[in-house]
Scaffold this active site. Structure first.
Site, PDB file in Angstrom:
ATOM      1  N   ASP A 451       0.861  -1.180   0.000  1.00  0.00           N
ATOM      2  CA  ASP A 451       0.000   0.000   0.000  1.00  0.00           C
ATOM      3  C   ASP A 451       0.898   1.230   0.000  1.00  0.00           C
ATOM      4  O   ASP A 451       2.107   1.129   0.228  1.00  0.00           O
ATOM      5  CB  ASP A 451      -0.883  -0.030   1.253  1.00  0.00           C
ATOM      6  CG  ASP A 451      -1.820   1.157   1.327  1.00  0.00           C
ATOM      7  OD1 ASP A 451      -2.324   1.577   0.273  1.00  0.00           O
ATOM      8  OD2 ASP A 451      -2.036   1.671   2.428  1.00  0.00           O
ATOM      9  N   LYS A 452       0.331   2.395  -0.274  1.00  0.00           N
ATOM     10  CA  LYS A 452       1.137   3.619  -0.283  1.00  0.00           C
ATOM     11  C   LYS A 452       0.927   4.436   0.984  1.00  0.00           C
ATOM     12  O   LYS A 452       1.840   4.590   1.789  1.00  0.00           O
ATOM     13  CB  LYS A 452       0.804   4.480  -1.508  1.00  0.00           C
ATOM     14  CG  LYS A 452       1.650   5.760  -1.595  1.00  0.00           C
ATOM     15  CD  LYS A 452       1.109   6.719  -2.618  1.00  0.00           C
ATOM     16  CE  LYS A 452      -0.125   7.431  -2.133  1.00  0.00           C
ATOM     17  NZ  LYS A 452       0.134   8.358  -0.997  1.00  0.00           N
ATOM     18  N   GLU A 555      -3.023  21.078   1.877  1.00  0.00           N
ATOM     19  CA  GLU A 555      -3.571  22.391   2.189  1.00  0.00           C
ATOM     20  C   GLU A 555      -3.216  22.798   3.616  1.00  0.00           C
ATOM     21  O   GLU A 555      -2.922  23.956   3.895  1.00  0.00           O
ATOM     22  CB  GLU A 555      -5.086  22.381   1.996  1.00  0.00           C
ATOM     23  CG  GLU A 555      -5.659  23.764   1.772  1.00  0.00           C
ATOM     24  CD  GLU A 555      -6.933  23.699   0.963  1.00  0.00           C
ATOM     25  OE1 GLU A 555      -7.874  23.049   1.450  1.00  0.00           O
ATOM     26  OE2 GLU A 555      -6.971  24.278  -0.114  1.00  0.00           O
ATOM     27  N   PHE A 596     -12.629  23.389  -6.238  1.00  0.00           N
ATOM     28  CA  PHE A 596     -11.809  22.431  -6.977  1.00  0.00           C
ATOM     29  C   PHE A 596     -12.672  21.283  -7.501  1.00  0.00           C
ATOM     30  O   PHE A 596     -13.647  20.884  -6.879  1.00  0.00           O
ATOM     31  CB  PHE A 596     -10.746  21.862  -6.034  1.00  0.00           C
ATOM     32  CG  PHE A 596     -10.147  20.583  -6.528  1.00  0.00           C
ATOM     33  CD1 PHE A 596      -9.089  20.607  -7.408  1.00  0.00           C
ATOM     34  CD2 PHE A 596     -10.652  19.365  -6.115  1.00  0.00           C
ATOM     35  CE1 PHE A 596      -8.547  19.433  -7.872  1.00  0.00           C
ATOM     36  CE2 PHE A 596     -10.116  18.182  -6.571  1.00  0.00           C
ATOM     37  CZ  PHE A 596      -9.058  18.218  -7.453  1.00  0.00           C
ATOM     38  N   ARG A 653       6.186  18.166  -4.527  1.00  0.00           N
ATOM     39  CA  ARG A 653       4.879  18.394  -5.133  1.00  0.00           C
ATOM     40  C   ARG A 653       4.684  19.905  -5.272  1.00  0.00           C
ATOM     41  O   ARG A 653       4.751  20.623  -4.285  1.00  0.00           O
ATOM     42  CB  ARG A 653       3.790  17.781  -4.260  1.00  0.00           C
ATOM     43  CG  ARG A 653       4.006  16.310  -4.003  1.00  0.00           C
ATOM     44  CD  ARG A 653       3.340  15.871  -2.721  1.00  0.00           C
ATOM     45  NE  ARG A 653       1.908  16.060  -2.736  1.00  0.00           N
ATOM     46  CZ  ARG A 653       1.056  15.178  -3.251  1.00  0.00           C
ATOM     47  NH1 ARG A 653       1.512  14.066  -3.775  1.00  0.00           N
ATOM     48  NH2 ARG A 653      -0.225  15.392  -3.224  1.00  0.00           N
ATOM     49  N   THR A 733      -2.544   1.080  -4.574  1.00  0.00           N
ATOM     50  CA  THR A 733      -3.032   2.170  -3.734  1.00  0.00           C
ATOM     51  C   THR A 733      -4.382   2.666  -4.220  1.00  0.00           C
ATOM     52  O   THR A 733      -4.712   2.554  -5.402  1.00  0.00           O
ATOM     53  CB  THR A 733      -2.018   3.335  -3.729  1.00  0.00           C
ATOM     54  OG1 THR A 733      -2.539   4.419  -2.970  1.00  0.00           O
ATOM     55  CG2 THR A 733      -1.719   3.821  -5.134  1.00  0.00           C
ATOM     56  N   GLY A 734      -5.147   3.191  -3.295  1.00  0.00           N
ATOM     57  CA  GLY A 734      -6.422   3.806  -3.643  1.00  0.00           C
ATOM     58  C   GLY A 734      -6.274   5.252  -4.074  1.00  0.00           C
ATOM     59  O   GLY A 734      -7.245   5.876  -4.498  1.00  0.00           O
ATOM     60  N   LYS A 905      -7.121  -5.314  -5.028  1.00  0.00           N
ATOM     61  CA  LYS A 905      -5.798  -5.609  -4.477  1.00  0.00           C
ATOM     62  C   LYS A 905      -5.627  -7.110  -4.287  1.00  0.00           C
ATOM     63  O   LYS A 905      -4.595  -7.685  -4.657  1.00  0.00           O
ATOM     64  CB  LYS A 905      -5.606  -4.884  -3.143  1.00  0.00           C
ATOM     65  CG  LYS A 905      -5.507  -3.367  -3.242  1.00  0.00           C
ATOM     66  CD  LYS A 905      -5.238  -2.757  -1.868  1.00  0.00           C
ATOM     67  CE  LYS A 905      -5.094  -1.246  -1.951  1.00  0.00           C
ATOM     68  NZ  LYS A 905      -4.750  -0.637  -0.635  1.00  0.00           N
ATOM     69  N   ASP A 929      -6.447  -2.895   3.257  1.00  0.00           N
ATOM     70  CA  ASP A 929      -5.349  -3.780   2.861  1.00  0.00           C
ATOM     71  C   ASP A 929      -5.533  -5.205   3.371  1.00  0.00           C
ATOM     72  O   ASP A 929      -4.723  -6.078   3.065  1.00  0.00           O
ATOM     73  CB  ASP A 929      -4.011  -3.233   3.385  1.00  0.00           C
ATOM     74  CG  ASP A 929      -3.733  -1.818   2.926  1.00  0.00           C
ATOM     75  OD1 ASP A 929      -3.933  -1.551   1.723  1.00  0.00           O
ATOM     76  OD2 ASP A 929      -3.327  -0.982   3.751  1.00  0.00           O
TER      77      ASP A 929
END
Length: 1311
Positions: A451-452, A555, A596, A653, A733-734, A905, A929
């Site tokens: 997973d991330k 944020e 957004f 980022r 990953t999701g 997964k 997971d």
């Protein structure tokens, strides 16, 4: 259950209305329909059957496809027999433990075989051995395994008990009563308080926040610590915390049946003759934690095993290692070998009795069961001898093997638990082996599925650098050399303590930015004002301290940075935003939030202060650059572009910030059209986007921010080492695509060395098919133009394996590859199949790894990576595309699957298990997971937070991802190495012991007479040879832990089971058979017709048995001493102690207990004949072994042998650890913002006032962020390319550098 419910309803209706009763459907039909609906869950359901209302029960249908619940009505809900809130992850109870555990144990062929053998030994006519010889080992094995299983299950019971005994407040007759979680039932109304775990899946009824909002943390579900918002119906929110009203709440809920979809819920609430739609935003799931909400009430919808958390946990599976499966196969082979020896002895016995034995009946009378007729008697005796030899030679099937294996695994588990180097001091968490049966499998891992969020990353964003007005801030430059100084733990951060609102945990190191703020630099002020104003963060006063709550960590990091530099966001209301600039309060009128979404990739706010209207915007850099004012700020834009590329190259980022002034009249006209679009009934979103586009133009660039998505410590180094060990790492990953790619570069899964990063994002089946075909063609094109890459890659790998750095081919060579993408630097690779050469395996030569599929096991020779979206993965896992998908991904060095569901997964893991027959490991930290962890051969949970579901479902738990390399490369490799060495020696000594009976059969008329004393046979494996081999299996090391980490290639033998397989087993058994032949024939030849110097006869059976047994023990001791590489105190005590104990126990048994062999060993030891025989036998046995090992180690030394030799003889300093790529290597520009937003933002909630308290403070964080798309065009090192055009050839055409940052579309790749 469902049929019964329907029958009750029909009975009531029929009794009152006189309607005909409809008989219930057959159970088999109901089950078939249920299975069909589970398979076709996504298809539209047929209209529900409507029946007449009743005064007692509201009508309901069979619960095959829906669930009906009445709040505060346990009697009504009880008829459906819904699961209560008690959870159970354990396998046994006190009553069921013994039968279930014995049933499991006797599923092992060896255990069942020995049970049958024990029964045979109870028959006197065929048994020449007492049943004790089998009963003692069998009972020992069963007892030891039962104790281990009981210990494992006891731990699961403790975890279950801890959760079930948590306290929850439940409404009973209008009053709150405190109960255990286990007592909560479906339909109960419960009260939750701040920072409390949600006890079950509940429908939110009311909360302390305005408009029925509440905030939850889902770290236990998905590993994310950012807050998420839930909102109840306004009609139920009016009940507040009035226990009387809530206790009288009698709403009826009709909803979906239990499932494992964490982000989906469908249902309706019927209350007061009204019907309300229910969705996932109104549901709080078990495992979430209530945050920043004083209290809330909810009605239980799913409880216990029906909750989505437990549905994702799945059923505990019994996992077995590949060595276990091999042992079962070998046991079958050993049994067949035993039967073949028994058949041979049976035939030989019949022949001997018919030809010779019948004439010796005066001395050896036949049993009364045997017919007197010679032929019939010989046949009957032969048949009886078959079973006798099966009993005599039963030790060739080693029951004590399983005892030893369990003891070794148990001890190895404690070594993992006690490893201080896997102890995480920050949380006080140690590594833990939650199972004791899979240790050696850790040394054979071929695929790691990770997973991330929370596993590779900390889910913590830090404001690292920025560019303002063309000036870069964040780097510390040496004043003397002008070079950038690398930041370390000892680097002193800036002091912000003069700011009363500063955060001690905030760190920034470049003093230039602080000085610019203090001198009032206009551009810097505009930069931080924008950060303090353009967001959807909510402020909160907590314990007298200002705190921010944001849905996105990105944020939160930006608002926090502005705060620490003196631009403090204070509070917001639906119409105003208040900030404090260097101690002075500024209040802005909030005119509009342009929220957004995933298409816009930006957010804007329109503010008014002192009569001036401004629009502030932040978003993905390519989106902002497209909307900048033409022919304006050329120099600033050019310099900012350089900074953007620099930040992106460092894995940061980036977001671009801009603004524009607005005229009052123009804004008023725009606002009128905006309101019209917001009220439109059709195409509302499209019309709003068009309106936003009108005003977000002619922007003025302020600067860019650079945020680091902090990886866990040591993640890049761990991934690099695991890759060098030949382990493939897949990230499932999701998160969205851009986030996954950014993290891929940060942790070195993606690098500029790769020839191409493929992106599969097709929605339709044909799109995915076409993209996979292009990927496969591109790989073949590169292979066609670089067929000589394999040799260089092989040399590169060999150098890397020995601690060097892998060489990279020149860009010029790579440029010869004509793909539909710019030329890039590549690490060349092979496209070869079945290249395993037995004379060149890596472990033997110390070179690069070879395997049956070189494309799968090569690492640096492969220059491709692939990113697959979740909606595309659905088609990739379809049988029609499965082979094509595998053909592509197995030739990629890295695979990243994003936006995947928990079920996907698990499906990916199962695909690799099924197609590659590879050993897999899954690692994660959240409930999403769990399916993956249980599907893999080994499941690893990231611990550190109480009650983590991934840990509860895992086989091993560690506190940080970096500990995975030690778990695999050290403990896993050692466990596999030890187990293989143990098994080779164990089979050797067993065959050397047992086959002696076979050789003796030729000299005893095949009568099933044993060579050894019965007691010696019983305790040979339990006492005389058990401890030395256990010490070998627990403490043996070929190299140290530091060397194992320094040279990851040492891990390679486990991938192909080189250390123990069928060939190694046959070698060990043949060695044992040869040893038994020598052990028997030399003493037999010596003592046959032998005489002592004093004339005493030495040729008796007992003396021969004692001599053979003694030399056997000496041989075993010498052999294990040769096999032992790492000597400890325990090895010395067990090896030499076992030799001494043999003589002590033999004398004790024969002289104290009066055994039948009394005096035999004493007579033998007093004769020189014995010592000469022992020396001669040992020389014949040991000289070939030692000579072979010396010759083999000189001719083809293994990597471990070479490293040991270097350690012993090399005088120079030890070689440095292999260089792993830096996490800050320059790479392609891949910029992404809003990485953690998975849904549209909450700008409308803010401006409508729904999210506000009645006072101008707010409790929670709500924001929505997403990342930058773009066309992912790999670029050459120089010069920078222009933005790609629609034509494929345009990317190759020469053009001057653009004054703006190039566009990046990561959603697709032009092949």
């Amino acid at each position: 259950m469902c049929a019964r419910s329907e029958a009750v309803e029909l009975e009531v209706l029929g009794a009152e209305g006189g309607e005909a009763r409809v008989p219930p459907r057959p159970l088999r039909l109901s089950l078939l329909e249920l299975l069909g609906k589970l398979v076709r869950r996504d298809q539209p359901t047929a209209p529900r059957r409507r029946t007449r209302h009743n005064h007692r029960f509201r009508t309901f249908v069979s619960c095959e496809n829906e669930r009906r619940i009445k709040a505060n009505n346990r009697e009504y809900n009880a008829q459906f027999r819904y699961a209560n809130n008690y959870i159970k992850t354990s396998k046994y109870s006190i009553i069921t433990f013994l039968p279930l555990n014995l049933l499991e144990q006797f599923q092992r062929l060896a255990n069942f075989y020995f049970l049958c053998l024990l029964v045979l030994q109870l028959i006197p006519a065929i048994s020449s051995l007492t049943p004790i010889t089998t009963a003692i080992p069998l009972i020992g094995v069963l007892a030891l395994t039962a104790v281990k299983d009981a210990y494992d299950d006891f731990q699961r019971h403790q975890n279950d008990s801890q959760v079930n005994h948590r306290r929850a407040k439940t409404l009973r007759n209008g009053k709150l009563v405190e109960e255990k979680w286990a007592s909560v039932q479906v339909g109960d109304v419960i009260r939750l308080e701040n920072d409390q775990f949600v006890a079950a899946d509940i429908l939110l009824l009311s909360s302390s926040e305005p408009n029925g909002l509440c905030y939850i943390e889902t770290a236990e579900l998905d590993g994310e610590t950012n807050l998420k918002c839930r909102q109840c119906l306004l009609e139920t929110a009016a009940m507040g915390q009035d226990d009387a009203q809530l206790g009288a709440f009698d709403g009826e809920i009709v909803c979906e049946t239990p499932n494992n979809l964490l982000n989906k819920f469908d249902g309706t609430l019927s209350w007061r003759d009204q019907h309300f739609s229910l969705d996932n935003d109104k549901i709080l799931l078990r495992g979430c934690v209530l945050r920043n909400t004083s209290w809330c009430y909810g009605v239980v919808v799913f409880a216990g095993k029906d909750t989505k958390l437990m549905q994702n946990s799945g059923k505990t599976k019994f996992k077995r290692t590949s060595i276990d499966r091999l042992l079962n196969f070998l046991i079958i082979g050993i049994v067949l070998f035993l039967l073949s020896m028994c058949v041979f002895c049976t035939v030989a016995c019949g022949v001997w009795e018919w030809l010779v034995g019948r004439y010796f009946q005066a001395y050896l009378p036949w049993d009364t069961l045997v017919p007197a007729e010679p032929a019939s008697g010989a046949i009957v005796i032969a048949l009886l001898v078959f079973f006798s030899y099966a009993i005599v030679m039963n030790t060739v099937v080693p029951i004590s093997l399983y005892v030893s294996v369990e003891v070794i695994r148990f001890a190895q588990s404690f070594l993992i638990n006690w490893d201080e180097k896997m102890y995480y001091e920050k949380t006080g968490t140690a590594a833990k082996a939650r199972t004791t049966t899979l240790n050696e499998e850790l040394g054979q891992i071929q695929y790691v599925f990770s997973d991330k969020t929370g596993t590779l990353t900390q889910n913590i964003m830090t404001f690292n650098k920025c560019s303002i007005g063309g000036l870069c801030y964040g780097d510390i430059v040496d004043e003397n050399t002008g070079e950038t100084i690398e930041l370390t733990d000892s680097t002193e951060p800036l002091d912000f303590s003069d700011n009363p609102e500063y955060e001690p945990e905030f760190k920034f190191f470049d003093a230039k930015l602080q000085k610019a703020v203090r001198r009032g630099d206009r551009n810097v002020y505009d930069f931080f004002r924008l950060l303090a104003l353009c967001h959807t963060v909510m402020p909160e006063q907590k314990n007298g301290r200002l705190e921010y709550q944001a849905q996105s960590p990105d944020e939160s990091a930006l608002v926090s940075a502005a705060r620490n530099f003196g631009f403090v966001f204070r509070e917001r209301s639906p119409n105003t935003i208040t900030i404090e600039v260097m101690g002075k309060t500024e209040v802005y009128e909030l005119l509009c939030i342009l929220d957004f979404n995933n298409v816009r990739k930006r957010m804007s706010v329109i503010l008014k202060k002192d009569g001036e209207i401004r629009l502030y915007t932040k978003g993905a850099d390519n989106v902002i650059y497209d909307r900048l004012k033409r022919s304006h700020q050329e120099e600033v834009r050019s310099k900012t572009q350089e900074h953007l590329n620099k930040f992106a190259g460092e894995g940061l980022r980036t977001l671009a910030l801009a603004w524009r002034p607005l005229e009052e009249r123009g804004f008023a006209e725009w606002k009128r059209r905006h309101q019209a679009a917001a009220l439109a009934l059709r195409d509302r979103d499209e019309r709003l986007d068009a309106i936003y586009e009108e005003i977000e133009t002619d922007l003025i660039l302020i600067g860019v921010t650079a945020i680091e998505d902090k990886l866990q410590d040591g993640v890049p180094e761990t991934i690099a080492n695991l890759s060098m060990a030949g382990i493939k790492i897949w990230v499932l990953t999701g998160d969205k695509q851009e986030t996954a790619i950014n993290i891929g570069y940060s942790c070195q899964l993606l690098t500029d060395d790769m020839a191409e990063v493929f992106v599969i994002n097709g929605v339709a089946h044909d799109d995915v098919d076409r993209q996979l075909a292009k990927c496969r063609d591109s790989i073949r094109v590169v292979n066609t133009f670089l067929p000589h890459g394999a040799a260089e890659a092989k040399g590169s790998r060999s150098e890397t394996a020995n601690g060097g750095a892998a060489a990279r081919p020149s860009p010029g060579r790579a440029a010869n590859v004509k793909l539909n993408a710019p030329a890039v630097s590549v690490v060349t690779f092979r496209w070869e199949h079945n290249t395993l050469a037995h004379d060149s395996n890596e472990y033997a030569s110390g070179g690069a790894a070879h395997a049956p599929d070189s494309h799968e096991h090569g690492d640096d020779s492969n220059g491709f990576a692939i990113v697959v979206n979740g909606h595309s993965l659905v088609h990739c896992l379809h049988p029609k595309l499965e082979e094509k998908f595998l053909d592509v991904v197995l030739h990629c060095r890295s695979v990243i699957c994003c936006r995947v569901t928990p079920l996907q997964k698990a499906m990916v893991v199962e695909l690799i298990k099924k197609s590659r027959k590879a050993v897999t490991l899954a690692i994660g930290d959240g409930a999403n997971d769990v399916s993956m962890i249980k599907a893999a051969h080994i499941g690893v949970g990231i611990s550190g937070q109480e009650g983590m579901q991934a840990v509860l479902a895992s086989d091993y738990s560690i506190a940080q991802f970096r500990f995975l390399q030690r778990l695999l490369l050290v403990h896993g490799r050692w466990s596999y190495y030890r187990m293989c060495k143990f098994l080779r020696y164990f089979f050797y000594k067993n065959f050397a012991f047992t086959v002696c009976h076979f050789w003796f059969a030729f000299f005893c008329g095949f009568s099933a007479q044993t060579v050894f004393d019965e007691m010696f046979i019983s305790v040979y494996n339990l006492f005389y040879t058990s401890l030395p081999v256990l010490a070998l299996g627990v403490f043996e090391q070929d190299v140290s832990d530091a060397t194992s980490l320094q040279f990851p290639k040492l891990y390679a033998p486990g991938h192909t089971s080189q250390l123990f397989n069928k060939t190694e087993f046959i070698k060990s058994t043949l060695h044992g058979c040869f040893t038994s032949l020598v052990l028997f024939l030399i003493p037999y030849g010596t003592y046959k017709d032998g005489l002592a110097p004093d004339g005493k006869i030495l040729s008796d059976h007992m003396l021969l048995g004692s001599v053979v047994a003694t030399i056997l023990i000496i041989d075993n001791t010498t052999q294990i001493a040769l096999d032992t590489t790492y000597w400890t105190v325990f090895n010395h005590i067990t090896i030499w102690g076992s030799l001494v104990s043999y003589f002590v126990l033999d004398y004790f048994y024969n002289y104290v207990i009066r055994g039948p062999y009394v005096g035999s060993l004493t007579v033998a030891l007093t004769q020189a004949t014995f010592w000469f025989t022992a020396v001669l036998t040992m020389m014949i046995l040991m000289v070939p072994v030692v000579s072979w090992r010396l010759a083999w180690s000189r001719r083809r030394p293994t990597l471990a042998e070479r490293l040991r030799a270097r350690t012993r003889w090399r005088r120079a300093a030890a070689a440095p650890a292999p260089r792993t790529p830096s996490a800050r290597r320059a790479r392609r520009s891949v910029r992404s913002g809003y990485a953690f937003a998975h849904q549209e933002g909450f700008g409308r909630l803010i401006t409508s006032g729904k999210i506000m308290r009645r006072i101008p403070h707010a409790d929670a964080a709500l924001s929505a962020l997403a990342s930058l798309p773009g066309k992912f065009h790999p670029r050459a090192s120089t010069p920078p390319p222009s933005p790609p055009s629609a034509s494929p050839s345009a990317s190759h055409s020469a053009s001057p550098p653009s004054p703006r940052a190039p566009k990046q579309d990561l959603d697709s790749v032009d092949l």
